[in-house]
Scaffold this motif. Structure first.
Motif, mmCIF file in Angstrom:
data_model
loop_
_atom_site.group_PDB
_atom_site.id
_atom_site.type_symbol
_atom_site.label_atom_id
_atom_site.label_comp_id
_atom_site.label_asym_id
_atom_site.label_seq_id
_atom_site.Cartn_x
_atom_site.Cartn_y
_atom_site.Cartn_z
ATOM 1 N N THR A 124 -68.851 -28.600 29.384
ATOM 2 C CA THR A 124 -69.190 -30.157 29.960
ATOM 3 C C THR A 124 -70.067 -30.407 31.215
ATOM 4 O O THR A 124 -70.242 -31.759 30.923
ATOM 5 C CB THR A 124 -67.390 -30.891 29.923
ATOM 6 N N GLY A 125 -69.989 -29.803 31.704
ATOM 7 C CA GLY A 125 -71.351 -29.774 33.177
ATOM 8 C C GLY A 125 -70.629 -30.021 34.115
ATOM 9 O O GLY A 125 -71.406 -29.951 34.801
ATOM 10 N N ALA A 126 -69.373 -30.280 34.517
ATOM 11 C CA ALA A 126 -68.307 -30.512 35.341
ATOM 12 C C ALA A 126 -67.145 -29.889 35.616
ATOM 13 O O ALA A 126 -66.405 -29.530 34.666
ATOM 14 C CB ALA A 126 -68.250 -31.835 35.217
ATOM 15 N N ASP A 127 -66.744 -29.355 37.168
ATOM 16 C CA ASP A 127 -65.507 -28.171 36.902
ATOM 17 C C ASP A 127 -64.548 -29.358 37.063
ATOM 18 O O ASP A 127 -62.527 -29.179 36.298
ATOM 19 C CB ASP A 127 -65.597 -27.419 38.162
ATOM 20 N N PHE A 128 -64.615 -30.794 37.799
ATOM 21 C CA PHE A 128 -63.158 -31.574 37.905
ATOM 22 C C PHE A 128 -63.285 -33.391 38.280
ATOM 23 O O PHE A 128 -64.233 -33.612 37.635
ATOM 24 C CB PHE A 128 -63.398 -31.131 39.733
ATOM 25 N N LYS A 129 -62.514 -33.537 37.519
ATOM 26 C CA LYS A 129 -62.680 -34.742 37.319
ATOM 27 C C LYS A 129 -61.354 -35.411 38.063
ATOM 28 O O LYS A 129 -60.272 -35.388 37.813
ATOM 29 C CB LYS A 129 -62.725 -35.062 35.961
ATOM 30 N N TRP A 130 -61.714 -36.936 38.330
ATOM 31 C CA TRP A 130 -60.504 -37.750 38.462
ATOM 32 C C TRP A 130 -60.065 -38.574 37.711
ATOM 33 O O TRP A 130 -60.859 -39.231 37.229
ATOM 34 C CB TRP A 130 -61.227 -38.520 39.993
ATOM 35 N N VAL A 131 -58.632 -38.350 37.167
ATOM 36 C CA VAL A 131 -58.437 -38.790 36.086
ATOM 37 C C VAL A 131 -56.942 -40.210 37.115
ATOM 38 O O VAL A 131 -56.263 -39.819 38.027
ATOM 39 C CB VAL A 131 -57.702 -38.110 34.858
ATOM 40 N N ILE A 132 -56.994 -41.149 35.818
ATOM 41 C CA ILE A 132 -55.984 -42.149 36.607
ATOM 42 C C ILE A 132 -54.342 -41.793 35.911
ATOM 43 O O ILE A 132 -54.603 -41.438 34.804
ATOM 44 C CB ILE A 132 -56.369 -43.348 36.257
#
Length: 566
Positions: A113-121
């Motif tokens: 995915t290219g990223a370890d972390f993500k903010w989700v609502i």
């Protein structure tokens, strides 16, 4: 007299007794103590909580006017943010609430995915579940991988799969096998081949020394060169044998692979040699989680760092911090005590002595980075370079001591903390009653004997106080160390099996610099944040342990010589 006058008089008397200052000081001490305890609790919860096996959530994340996205991740933290902040960031949110809850989730799978972390609502998460077969894989590179195990292969052939129910056990067994092979590879590379390379380098330097030494006769030179050539030939044979062993081990290490399926349905085959450990947190009971926690914490204390210091352990930094403080203590204590004894016992108490004392007190307030610049310029570029010319001419132009290292870092911090030891020791010497000195002299002891047998033992608690203050300041310093020996990554310890076994010229890691590097220079800030808290708390604990050891020794000495002061 009215009640008002009585209260006023009582208040005046209460102030005259100094009770307001007592309450004010008590309040200040209480607030400070609570602040320190709160800080330590914050570091402990944010740092050591990182090692607990968090549950893995599976859900569907559907933003308005967008397709549903499958999510398989760990929930890291949640917060309420103003709706304006999300709208300004481009989110199309259908709500009239002033604040919206969002979560930071660790998705892993950075190579996919290219990223370890993500903010989700939070409100757009649906179909939330915690599947028991969700797998978390810690890897040597690319961070964690989250998914579902499909099969295990050996040289491309499937040996176990989810269909036969043996995939997980076979996977764990082959991870253990790969890790054992990896440990053997590291042992050969670091210990056996490292020792050979060290001896080869010594022989190269010896040959270079023969070329520079014109006093050696030609026949002697030829004999020594022949001996070196014979020894080098033996080492080459040993090296080839070890290279063959390594080639075979690497072949075995890379033999097995496994296939994982992500939440989005992507299938990825990976080598088992890239796996540190794999576990199913949703399928673990409390006892298993507690065992995992302590095993993970033990790895943090004993392993080497990896992934730009955001994964793995910090043992090299712990070792470097402790050994630097111990060397600094050995250096600063005798020099500080000798200087204090001279100023208090031998120097004429005149204008020059007062100027020296003022200078010592002012040195305690000099910014630490100034000491780092001085250490770099004087100890490394001047003293170290001269040592190289005199003792290691055959290694030039490559520096030996003319480069930052453990010795110069310890000497620089010894210089930085020297005023503290001098002042504390002088105060201890000044408190020793004059009649003890006179009594010793009256009994026939010389001044040196009086100093050595009476004065210094009684002043030893004050010396230990100076050492405690020196350790407390030196262990947490970072700025000067960046110039005189500390580096981002130095997994090789300055202690090994090669003569002289303790290498003061090596660069080293330090907990303070490690915190700075991981916290402010890391390419993956979210992954590094828990390690910053854990490392900070560990640094505080190490400083406390060093200080408590010195305090215990000081109290013992104080009790031992208390009777002499009466």
């Amino acid at each position: 007299m009215s009640l008002h006058d009585d209260n006023k008089q009582g208040f005046i008397e209460w102030c005259k007794r100094g009770e307001p200052m007592i309450w004010l000081n008590a309040s200040a001490v209480t607030v400070s103590t609570l602040a320190v305890i709160g800080l330590l609790l914050l570091l402990a919860v944010r740092g050591f909580g990182h090692f607990w096996p968090a549950s893995v959530m599976q859900a569907q994340y559907t933003l308005p006017s967008e397709q549903a996205t499958p999510v398989l991740a760990e929930q890291v933290e949640s917060e309420a943010v103003p709706i304006e902040q999300l709208l300004s960031a481009g989110f199309n949110i259908d709500t009239d609430d002033a604040f919206v809850d969002r979560q930071l989730v660790k998705l892993g799978n950075r190579d996919v995915t290219g990223a370890d972390f993500k903010w989700v609502i939070t409100r757009y998460l649906s179909e939330i579940s915690y599947p028991a077969d969700a797998v978390v894989i810690e890897r040597l590179e690319w961070g964690n991988f989250y998914g579902y195990l499909q099969n295990v292969k050996e040289q491309g052939n499937v040996v176990a799969s989810i269909d036969d129910g043996k995939a997980w056990d076979e996977f764990q067994a082959r991870i253990a096998r790969a890790n054992n092979i990896h440990e053997e590879i590291k042992r050969i590379e670091k210990k056996d081949i490292g020792a050979i390379n060290y001896r080869l380098e010594k022989m190269r330097l010896k040959e270079r020394g023969l070329e520079l030494d014109s006093s050696v006769s030609e026949s002697r030179r030829q004999q020594m060169q022949a001996d070196i050539a014979a020894e080098r030939a033996e080492l080459d044979v040993e090296y080839k044998v070890l290279q063959g062993q390594l080639a075979d081990l690497y072949k075995q290490w890379h033999r097995d692979t496994f296939t994982m399926k992500t939440a989005g349905g992507q299938v990825k085959e990976q080598r088992i040699s890239t796996v540190v450990k794999a576990y199913q947190p949703n399928n673990m009971n409390l006892i298993q989680k507690v065992g995992f926690y302590f095993a993970k914490f033990g790895e943090f204390l004993t392993d080497e760092p990896r992934e730009a210091n955001t994964e793995g352990g910090i043992f090299p930094a712990i070792f470097g911090t402790v050994i630097m403080v111990l060397i600094m203590s050995v250096l600063v204590t005798p020099f500080g005590v000798v200087a204090a004894v001279y100023l208090r016992e031998y120097a004429k108490q005149g204008l020059m002595t007062r100027i020296v004392r003022i200078a010592v007190n002012n040195l305690a307030g000099v910014p630490s980075i100034v000491y780092g610049v001085f250490g770099l310029g004087f100890f490394i570029y001047f003293l170290g370079a001269e040592m190289d010319k005199a003792l290691f001419a055959e290694a030039l132009p490559a520096p030996t001591f003319g480069t930052p290292g453990l010795l110069w870092a310890s000497v620089t911090l010894a210089l930085l903390t020297l005023p503290v030891v001098i002042v504390a020791t002088e105060e201890g010497l000044a408190r020793i009653p004059r009649n003890l000195r006179e009594g010793s002299l009256a009994l026939g002891a010389t001044k040196a004997e009086t100093l050595w047998r009476v004065v210094l033992p009684m002043a030893s608690p004050a010396m230990m106080t100076g050492l405690i203050l020196a350790v407390a300041r030196a262990a947490g310093e970072v700025a000067p160390l960046m110039l005189v020996g500390v580096v981002k990554l130095a997994p090789s310890l300055p202690v090994d099996g090669n003569f002289p076994y303790f290498h003061l010229d090596q660069k080293f890691m330090h907990l303070g610099f490690h915190i700075y590097d991981v916290g402010f220079q890391s390419p993956n800030v979210e992954a590094a944040r828990p390690l910053v808290y854990a490392t900070a708390l560990l640094l505080v604990v190490i400083i406390a342990l060093l200080n408590l050891s010195a305090v215990a020794l000081r109290n013992h000495l104080r009790e031992k010589y208390k009777s002499l002061e009466m």
